[in-house]
Design a protein around this motif. Structure first.
Motif, PDB file in Angstrom:
ATOM      1  N   GLY A   1      51.530  46.213  74.913  1.00 26.18           N
ATOM      2  CA  GLY A   1      52.119  46.578  76.193  1.00 26.18           C
ATOM      3  C   GLY A   1      51.160  46.344  77.338  1.00 26.18           C
ATOM      4  N   PRO A   2      51.685  46.139  78.557  1.00 26.29           N
ATOM      5  CA  PRO A   2      50.836  45.802  79.708  1.00 26.29           C
ATOM      6  C   PRO A   2      49.923  46.925  80.151  1.00 26.29           C
ATOM      7  CG  PRO A   2      53.098  46.204  80.404  1.00 26.29           C
ATOM      8  CD  PRO A   2      53.112  46.186  78.905  1.00 26.29           C
ATOM      9  N   ASN A   3      50.230  48.158  79.785  1.00 24.12           N
ATOM     10  CA  ASN A   3      49.404  49.283  80.210  1.00 24.12           C
ATOM     11  C   ASN A   3      48.219  49.537  79.286  1.00 24.12           C
ATOM     12  OD1 ASN A   3      51.122  49.817  82.405  1.00 24.12           O
ATOM     13  ND2 ASN A   3      52.519  50.978  81.082  1.00 24.12           N
ATOM     14  N   ALA A   4      48.118  48.795  78.206  1.00 19.16           N
ATOM     15  CA  ALA A   4      47.008  48.966  77.259  1.00 19.16           C
ATOM     16  C   ALA A   4      46.606  47.602  76.724  1.00 19.16           C
ATOM     17  CB  ALA A   4      47.414  49.900  76.125  1.00 19.16           C
ATOM     18  N   PRO A   5      46.032  46.759  77.567  1.00 20.48           N
ATOM     19  CA  PRO A   5      45.804  45.361  77.166  1.00 20.48           C
ATOM     20  C   PRO A   5      44.649  45.199  76.196  1.00 20.48           C
ATOM     21  CG  PRO A   5      44.881  45.751  79.328  1.00 20.48           C
ATOM     22  CD  PRO A   5      45.606  47.006  78.949  1.00 20.48           C
ATOM     23  N   ILE A   6      44.866  44.315  75.244  1.00 22.88           N
ATOM     24  CA  ILE A   6      43.809  43.765  74.398  1.00 22.88           C
ATOM     25  C   ILE A   6      44.066  42.264  74.396  1.00 22.88           C
ATOM     26  CG2 ILE A   6      42.749  43.685  72.121  1.00 22.88           C
ATOM     27  CD1 ILE A   6      43.838  46.468  71.573  1.00 22.88           C
ATOM     28  N   HIS A   7      43.198  41.499  75.031  1.00 28.05           N
ATOM     29  CA  HIS A   7      43.429  40.074  75.214  1.00 28.05           C
ATOM     30  C   HIS A   7      42.816  39.276  74.063  1.00 28.05           C
ATOM     31  CE1 HIS A   7      44.805  41.148  79.157  1.00 28.05           C
ATOM     32  NE2 HIS A   7      43.603  41.543  79.559  1.00 28.05           N
ATOM     33  N   GLU A   8      43.583  38.321  73.560  1.00 27.62           N
ATOM     34  CA  GLU A   8      43.112  37.453  72.478  1.00 27.62           C
ATOM     35  C   GLU A   8      43.350  35.995  72.854  1.00 27.62           C
ATOM     36  OE1 GLU A   8      43.994  36.857  67.703  1.00 27.62           O
ATOM     37  OE2 GLU A   8      45.687  36.975  69.110  1.00 27.62           O
TER      38      GLU A   8
ATOM     39  N   PRO B   1      39.406  45.122  78.073  1.00 31.28           N
ATOM     40  CA  PRO B   1      38.950  45.414  79.435  1.00 31.28           C
ATOM     41  C   PRO B   1      38.398  46.836  79.554  1.00 31.28           C
ATOM     42  CG  PRO B   1      41.144  44.423  79.421  1.00 31.28           C
ATOM     43  CD  PRO B   1      40.825  44.791  78.009  1.00 31.28           C
ATOM     44  N   PRO B   2      37.684  47.115  80.626  1.00 31.90           N
ATOM     45  CA  PRO B   2      37.175  48.471  80.823  1.00 31.90           C
ATOM     46  C   PRO B   2      38.316  49.502  80.800  1.00 31.90           C
ATOM     47  CG  PRO B   2      36.192  46.971  82.416  1.00 31.90           C
ATOM     48  CD  PRO B   2      37.269  46.207  81.712  1.00 31.90           C
ATOM     49  N   ARG B   3      38.071  50.599  80.101  1.00 31.85           N
ATOM     50  CA  ARG B   3      39.037  51.708  80.050  1.00 31.85           C
ATOM     51  C   ARG B   3      40.423  51.227  79.637  1.00 31.85           C
ATOM     52  NH1 ARG B   3      35.660  56.146  80.219  1.00 31.85           N
ATOM     53  NH2 ARG B   3      33.974  55.679  81.666  1.00 31.85           N
ATOM     54  N   ASN B   4      40.483  50.352  78.625  1.00 35.88           N
ATOM     55  CA  ASN B   4      41.783  49.763  78.268  1.00 35.88           C
ATOM     56  C   ASN B   4      42.725  50.745  77.578  1.00 35.88           C
ATOM     57  OD1 ASN B   4      40.430  49.720  75.655  1.00 35.88           O
ATOM     58  ND2 ASN B   4      42.036  48.308  75.003  1.00 35.88           N
TER      59      ASN B   4
END
Length: 258
Positions: free
Chosen positions: A84-91, A134-137
């Motif tokens: 979800g966009p409110n808790a990003p983990i980018h890969e 990201p910071p504080r993800n």
């Protein structure tokens, strides 16, 4: 949940092959104790796998691709692993196809040669990806086994998965955590973390008392086996947590039941 850090047995040692050896002139030597720990526990945490200059090189090669734009090609793909966009983990997957200079880094050469020392000279890169929290993800990478993303009859068991944080890794920013001995059991049932999400998580209970957190200084790395259950927590710090993951193994033409 246990959170004691696993200390690696022994310090990585450089071994120099003979004159004319086609391999790069360095290899990470795992002593018998370290090998025993890896195959008994399903994972290993090592310090001093690479150095600050190599980490800086890797970060500079990775950074241009992290925005996940339309410039990705050659099988590389950007995904959100957080559900979800409110808790990003980018890969970003298959980054070495976009940036082949990553294949010349000290970390990569050591990962390949160390895997070959265990599984033979045909071991090769099978998959790589970069994961940014990201910071504080606010989102963890859910408990899972990597082989749950492949077919149990064709996913090679003879492979090592290397996780290299590009900064200090602590519980607070999402260091690796493993379930000791979970590689010796079955591939557990998994479910998607959200409808349509790529990420999966185990849907069966496991022994929480066997969880081991592996904080590492920059330059350290963890190694784990395909069936080892693992997790990284949310990044609760003010800085990005970035990791490059490299899977090296031996392909087989025969069905290989995990």
């Amino acid at each position: 949940m246990a959170s004691s850090a696993l200390r690696a047995r022994g310090v990585p040692v450089l071994r120099h092959p003979g004159q004319g050896d086609p391999e790069p002139p360095e290899i990470l030597h795992l002593d018998l104790n370290a090998r025993g720990d890896l195959f008994r526990d399903g994972f290993l945490a090592l310090e001093n796998v690479t150095d600050a200059d190599d980490l800086a090189t890797i970060r500079s090669l990775v950074a241009p691709w992290l925005d996940g734009g339309s410039h990705l090609r050659r099988g590389a793909r950007a995904r959100d692993l957080g559900g979800g966009p409110n808790a990003p983990i980018h890969e970003v997957t298959n980054l070495t196809r976009l940036e082949p200079r990553l294949l010349q880094t000290r970390f990569f050469r050591r990962a390949v040669q160390t895997t070959r020392a265990l599984y033979g000279p045909s071991a090769r890169l099978m998959f790589d990806h970069v994961i940014s929290k990201p910071p504080r993800n606010g989102k963890a990478t859910a408990w899972h086994q990597d082989c749950a993303y492949g077919h149990s009859l064709t996913f090679s068991a003879r492979r090592l998965h290397w996780w290299l944080p590009l900064q200090d890794a602590a519980v607070e920013n999402g260091c690796m955590q493993f379930v000791r001995g979970s590689h010796s059991g079955p591939v557990l049932p998994h479910r998607r973390i959200a409808p349509g999400a790529h990420s999966r998580t185990v849907s069966a209970p496991f022994d929480q008392s066997r969880v081991v957190a592996c904080p590492l200084p920059a330059g350290g790395a963890t190694i784990h086996l395909p069936k080892t259950l693992h997790y990284t927590g949310p990044n609760e710090t003010d800085a990005e947590r970035l990791a490059w993951i490299v899977q090296v193994g031996v392909r087989s033409r025969l069905p290989m039941l995990l």
